[in-house]
Scaffold this motif. Structure first.
Motif, PDB file in Angstrom:
ATOM      1  N   GLY A 150      35.887  40.146  33.291  1.00 39.70           N
ATOM      2  CA  GLY A 150      35.484  41.401  33.911  1.00 39.70           C
ATOM      3  C   GLY A 150      36.334  41.725  35.133  1.00 39.70           C
ATOM      4  O   GLY A 150      37.113  40.913  35.608  1.00 39.70           O
ATOM      5  N   SER A 151      36.150  42.933  35.644  1.00 39.56           N
ATOM      6  CA  SER A 151      36.939  43.397  36.797  1.00 39.56           C
ATOM      7  C   SER A 151      36.636  42.570  38.041  1.00 39.56           C
ATOM      8  O   SER A 151      35.472  42.276  38.332  1.00 39.56           O
ATOM      9  N   PRO A 152      37.706  42.182  38.798  1.00 35.62           N
ATOM     10  CA  PRO A 152      37.489  41.423  40.036  1.00 35.62           C
ATOM     11  C   PRO A 152      37.131  42.304  41.238  1.00 35.62           C
ATOM     12  O   PRO A 152      36.949  41.801  42.336  1.00 35.62           O
ATOM     13  N   ILE A 153      37.046  43.625  41.017  1.00 30.60           N
ATOM     14  CA  ILE A 153      36.668  44.516  42.126  1.00 30.60           C
ATOM     15  C   ILE A 153      35.186  44.272  42.449  1.00 30.60           C
ATOM     16  O   ILE A 153      34.327  44.327  41.573  1.00 30.60           O
ATOM     17  N   LEU A 154      34.917  43.981  43.725  1.00 31.80           N
ATOM     18  CA  LEU A 154      33.546  43.668  44.144  1.00 31.80           C
ATOM     19  C   LEU A 154      32.990  44.788  45.013  1.00 31.80           C
ATOM     20  O   LEU A 154      33.721  45.417  45.781  1.00 31.80           O
ATOM     21  N   GLU A 155      31.691  45.033  44.891  1.00 34.40           N
ATOM     22  CA  GLU A 155      31.002  45.953  45.790  1.00 34.40           C
ATOM     23  C   GLU A 155      30.374  45.133  46.918  1.00 34.40           C
ATOM     24  O   GLU A 155      30.345  43.910  46.844  1.00 34.40           O
ATOM     25  N   LYS A 156      29.843  45.839  47.913  1.00 40.81           N
ATOM     26  CA  LYS A 156      29.101  45.130  48.964  1.00 40.81           C
ATOM     27  C   LYS A 156      27.671  45.636  48.978  1.00 40.81           C
ATOM     28  O   LYS A 156      27.411  46.824  48.811  1.00 40.81           O
ATOM     29  N   LYS A 157      26.744  44.712  49.144  1.00 49.53           N
ATOM     30  CA  LYS A 157      25.332  45.095  49.263  1.00 49.53           C
ATOM     31  C   LYS A 157      24.760  44.332  50.451  1.00 49.53           C
ATOM     32  O   LYS A 157      24.656  43.109  50.415  1.00 49.53           O
ATOM     33  N   ASN A 158      24.452  45.046  51.509  1.00 49.98           N
ATOM     34  CA  ASN A 158      23.941  44.427  52.745  1.00 49.98           C
ATOM     35  C   ASN A 158      24.821  43.263  53.206  1.00 49.98           C
ATOM     36  O   ASN A 158      24.339  42.183  53.552  1.00 49.98           O
ATOM     37  N   GLY A 159      26.141  43.503  53.149  1.00 48.16           N
ATOM     38  CA  GLY A 159      27.101  42.517  53.646  1.00 48.16           C
ATOM     39  C   GLY A 159      27.440  41.410  52.666  1.00 48.16           C
ATOM     40  O   GLY A 159      28.230  40.522  52.976  1.00 48.16           O
ATOM     41  N   GLY A 167      34.521  38.257  37.304  1.00 48.95           N
ATOM     42  CA  GLY A 167      35.302  38.933  38.343  1.00 48.95           C
ATOM     43  C   GLY A 167      35.289  38.177  39.664  1.00 48.95           C
ATOM     44  O   GLY A 167      36.296  38.107  40.373  1.00 48.95           O
ATOM     45  N   ILE A 168      34.128  37.577  40.001  1.00 49.57           N
ATOM     46  CA  ILE A 168      34.021  36.763  41.222  1.00 49.57           C
ATOM     47  C   ILE A 168      34.927  35.540  41.114  1.00 49.57           C
ATOM     48  O   ILE A 168      35.679  35.205  42.033  1.00 49.57           O
ATOM     49  N   VAL A 169      34.863  34.866  39.955  1.00 46.51           N
ATOM     50  CA  VAL A 169      35.652  33.649  39.737  1.00 46.51           C
ATOM     51  C   VAL A 169      37.151  33.936  39.866  1.00 46.51           C
ATOM     52  O   VAL A 169      37.922  33.084  40.310  1.00 46.51           O
ATOM     53  N   ALA A 170      37.560  35.159  39.506  1.00 45.65           N
ATOM     54  CA  ALA A 170      38.982  35.533  39.595  1.00 45.65           C
ATOM     55  C   ALA A 170      39.525  35.374  41.023  1.00 45.65           C
ATOM     56  O   ALA A 170      40.723  35.169  41.216  1.00 45.65           O
ATOM     57  N   ARG A 181      49.085  32.815  35.710  1.00 44.57           N
ATOM     58  CA  ARG A 181      47.886  33.485  35.224  1.00 44.57           C
ATOM     59  C   ARG A 181      48.135  34.952  34.899  1.00 44.57           C
ATOM     60  O   ARG A 181      48.778  35.669  35.642  1.00 44.57           O
ATOM     61  N   LEU A 182      47.606  35.365  33.764  1.00 41.66           N
ATOM     62  CA  LEU A 182      47.609  36.766  33.353  1.00 41.66           C
ATOM     63  C   LEU A 182      46.165  37.127  32.960  1.00 41.66           C
ATOM     64  O   LEU A 182      45.365  36.252  32.698  1.00 41.66           O
ATOM     65  N   PRO A 183      45.807  38.396  32.899  1.00 41.10           N
ATOM     66  CA  PRO A 183      46.622  39.564  33.206  1.00 41.10           C
ATOM     67  C   PRO A 183      46.784  39.762  34.714  1.00 41.10           C
ATOM     68  O   PRO A 183      46.163  39.045  35.506  1.00 41.10           O
ATOM     69  N   SER A 184      47.597  40.750  35.072  1.00 44.72           N
ATOM     70  CA  SER A 184      47.816  41.051  36.491  1.00 44.72           C
ATOM     71  C   SER A 184      46.518  41.579  37.101  1.00 44.72           C
ATOM     72  O   SER A 184      45.598  42.005  36.390  1.00 44.72           O
ATOM     73  N   TRP A 185      46.474  41.549  38.406  1.00 48.79           N
ATOM     74  CA  TRP A 185      45.298  42.049  39.141  1.00 48.79           C
ATOM     75  C   TRP A 185      45.004  43.496  38.752  1.00 48.79           C
ATOM     76  O   TRP A 185      43.853  43.876  38.500  1.00 48.79           O
ATOM     77  N   GLU A 186      46.065  44.310  38.662  1.00 55.09           N
ATOM     78  CA  GLU A 186      45.889  45.736  38.358  1.00 55.09           C
ATOM     79  C   GLU A 186      45.239  45.920  36.983  1.00 55.09           C
ATOM     80  O   GLU A 186      44.304  46.698  36.818  1.00 55.09           O
ATOM     81  N   THR A 187      45.736  45.149  36.009  1.00 50.63           N
ATOM     82  CA  THR A 187      45.181  45.254  34.649  1.00 50.63           C
ATOM     83  C   THR A 187      43.745  44.749  34.615  1.00 50.63           C
ATOM     84  O   THR A 187      42.881  45.340  33.962  1.00 50.63           O
TER      85      THR A 187
END
Length: 500
Positions: A150-159, A167-170, A181-187
């Motif tokens: 899954g996407s490594p982009i994380l949201e924030k919830k109360n800090g 995505g977290i493990v990435a 390691r592949l794929p690239s961050w952007e992909t």
């Protein structure tokens, strides 16, 4: 010639193997130590105070003080953590929330703490190192590795950061693997699954891929796109690809299809990760089952699946488990989950050391007529029925047909064939006989003329993908349940059947 990295991997693998053996050979003592650590560390938390942790000294005390809960029942505590309160389920605040889509409760927020996070990384690493130690094969460390996630982009919830577990493990991939390691961050950040897989194909085609990892159904889509683009088998495109790492579902229904796509056999390592913890991994190539992680801050309890819905089912520890019994697995962890029902059922294939297979979900079964057929049984039936044939299955699921247009009720199997049978009736007969052999209740219902033998509804090519897309669950950590006790999925799949 072997690289320095590949050479160094071998003594490190030996060291990790020896350290794993220490706790695997002392399982009861190891789990007792984990139990005591969990109770003492959480004594002053809100949960610890509410459940009188200071007076818990034995497992029996724990059973008396802490009832088994699922997410819904633990939710009042979890929501306090989500709101930013400290010392609720575990000391301080979690580092992350792994956000998962719950079937009944909408989004679920599973805490991951400073203590629990490293166990996810270590277990994945150790699975590979034990493979190196057993086989002597370390050359793959010089090639490129892909982890479909899954996407490594994380949201924030109360800090507190939140996202999908993969995505977290990435964010924790060791430095020595970053270049490989592949794929690239952007992909990896592309949200739409089909667009993402197309981008992964473009990035990986020119590379020396040696490890490919992911849930089989996702990887199958990736392999098919590579084959479509190149006209070659995956094994010809990636000549040094020799290790497939997977988790999330049973690989057996996919194995024949994968060997056809790859064009040869490759070694595989099965993992059992979840947002709630990394529970087990395959430690031997020729042994059935995965080594239960007894030294990872997780204390395990087990309840016989047949007794789970009784008023007060007996809770036992690994000390009292038996081989080949279907258990609901209950966990308490350094992330602050307490006597927590993750919903999975497992069976032990070995007690020295403790190895498990995942047999299904406690909520995913068919018992419309009292038969209690589970995921492992339908998968075993499909494996036996298609063995030594050219039949290849892309995907399947099973549901009861309680009100047929005519005749007795039956189990309806929705099957997407990659290569269908010459004689469908022969396949149906083999499936039904295997299921009767495995499940005495099902046998009695067939013999007693309560049910008629199962029927197969063929689903058109990519029908399961179309269904997953239609409900917004293509890719990610989503997978089709192997069976259900209702027809919610079945009725939607019926529109995707093959029409002659």
């Amino acid at each position: 010639m072997m690289s320095i990295k590949a050479l160094l991997a071998k003594p490190f693998a030996k060291y990790i193997h020896n350290s794993v053996q220490k706790w695997a050979n002392n399982p009861i003592k190891t789990q007792d130590k984990v139990f005591k650590h969990l109770i003492s560390e959480a004594e002053s938390t809100l949960f610890g105070q509410d459940h009188n942790f200071k007076n818990i000294h034995t497992f029996e005390d724990f059973v008396n003080q802490v009832p088994v809960r699922d997410y819904e029942e633990l939710k009042p505590y979890v929501l306090k953590v989500v709101d930013g309160e400290e010392n609720i389920l575990w000391k301080g605040k979690p580092l992350y929330f792994a956000k998962t889509s719950g079937t009944t409760s909408g989004a679920k927020y599973i805490p991951i703490t400073k203590e629990s996070m490293p166990t996810h990384i270590e277990a994945a690493r150790n699975a590979i190192l034990l493979y190196i130690n057993e086989t002597g094969n370390s050359s793959f460390v010089d090639g490129k590795m892909i982890f479909l996630q899954g996407s490594p982009i994380l949201e924030k919830k109360n800090g507190i950061n939140l996202g999908r577990l993969s995505g977290i493990v990435a964010h924790f991939v060791p430095k020595y693997l970053q270049k490989n390691r592949l794929p690239s961050w952007e992909t990896n950040c592309i949200e739409d699954w089909e667009t993402k897989v197309d981008a992964v194909v473009e990035e990986t085609l020119p590379e020396n891929m040696t490890i490919i990892s992911g849930i089989p159904s996702w990887v199958q889509m990736y392999f098919e796109k590579i084959q479509d683009k190149t006209g070659k088998s995956v094994g010809d495109v990636f000549k040094n690809f020799n290790l497939f790492i997977f988790g999330g579902v049973n690989y057996e229904p996919y194995r024949a299809k994968f060997e056809q796509l790859i064009g040869r056999k490759v070694d595989s390592i099965e993992l059992y990760p979840a947002s709630e913890g990394f529970f087990a991994y395959q430690d031997k190539q020729n042994e059935q089952g995965m080594l239960l992680q007894l030294n990872s801050g997780i204390f395990y309890e087990f309840i016989k699946a047949d007794e789970f819905f009784e008023d007060a089912p007996k809770r036992i520890t690994i000390k009292d488990v038996e081989l080949n019994v279907n258990y609901v697995m209950i966990i308490s962890t350094t992330a602050g989950l307490w006597a927590y029902n993750i919903g999975d059922t497992v069976a032990f294939t070995s007690l020295k050391p403790y190895r498990v297979i995942v047999t299904g979900r406690i909520k995913h079964f068919i018992s419309a007529f009292g038969e209690h057929v589970i995921g492992k049984e339908v998968e075993q039936a499909m494996k036996e029925a298609t063995a030594q044939t050219d039949i290849r299955i892309s995907e399947f699921t099973v549901a009861p047909q309680i009100n047929p247009e005519s005749g007795l009720p039956y189990h309806e199997w929705f099957v997407e064939f990659e290569n269908g049978p010459d004689n469908l009736q022969e396949l149906i007969s083999k499936l039904d006989k295997s299921l009767q052999k495995q499940n005495s209740y099902y046998y009695d219902l067939i013999v007693g003329k309560v049910l008629q033998p199962l029927k197969i509804t063929s689903i058109k090519k990519d029908g399961f993908q179309d269904y997953m897309k239609s409900i917004g669950k293509l890719g990610g950590q989503n997978k089709i349940p192997r069976l259900a006790n209702d027809r919610k999925i079945a009725d939607k799949l019926y529109a995707l059947k093959v029409t002659k």
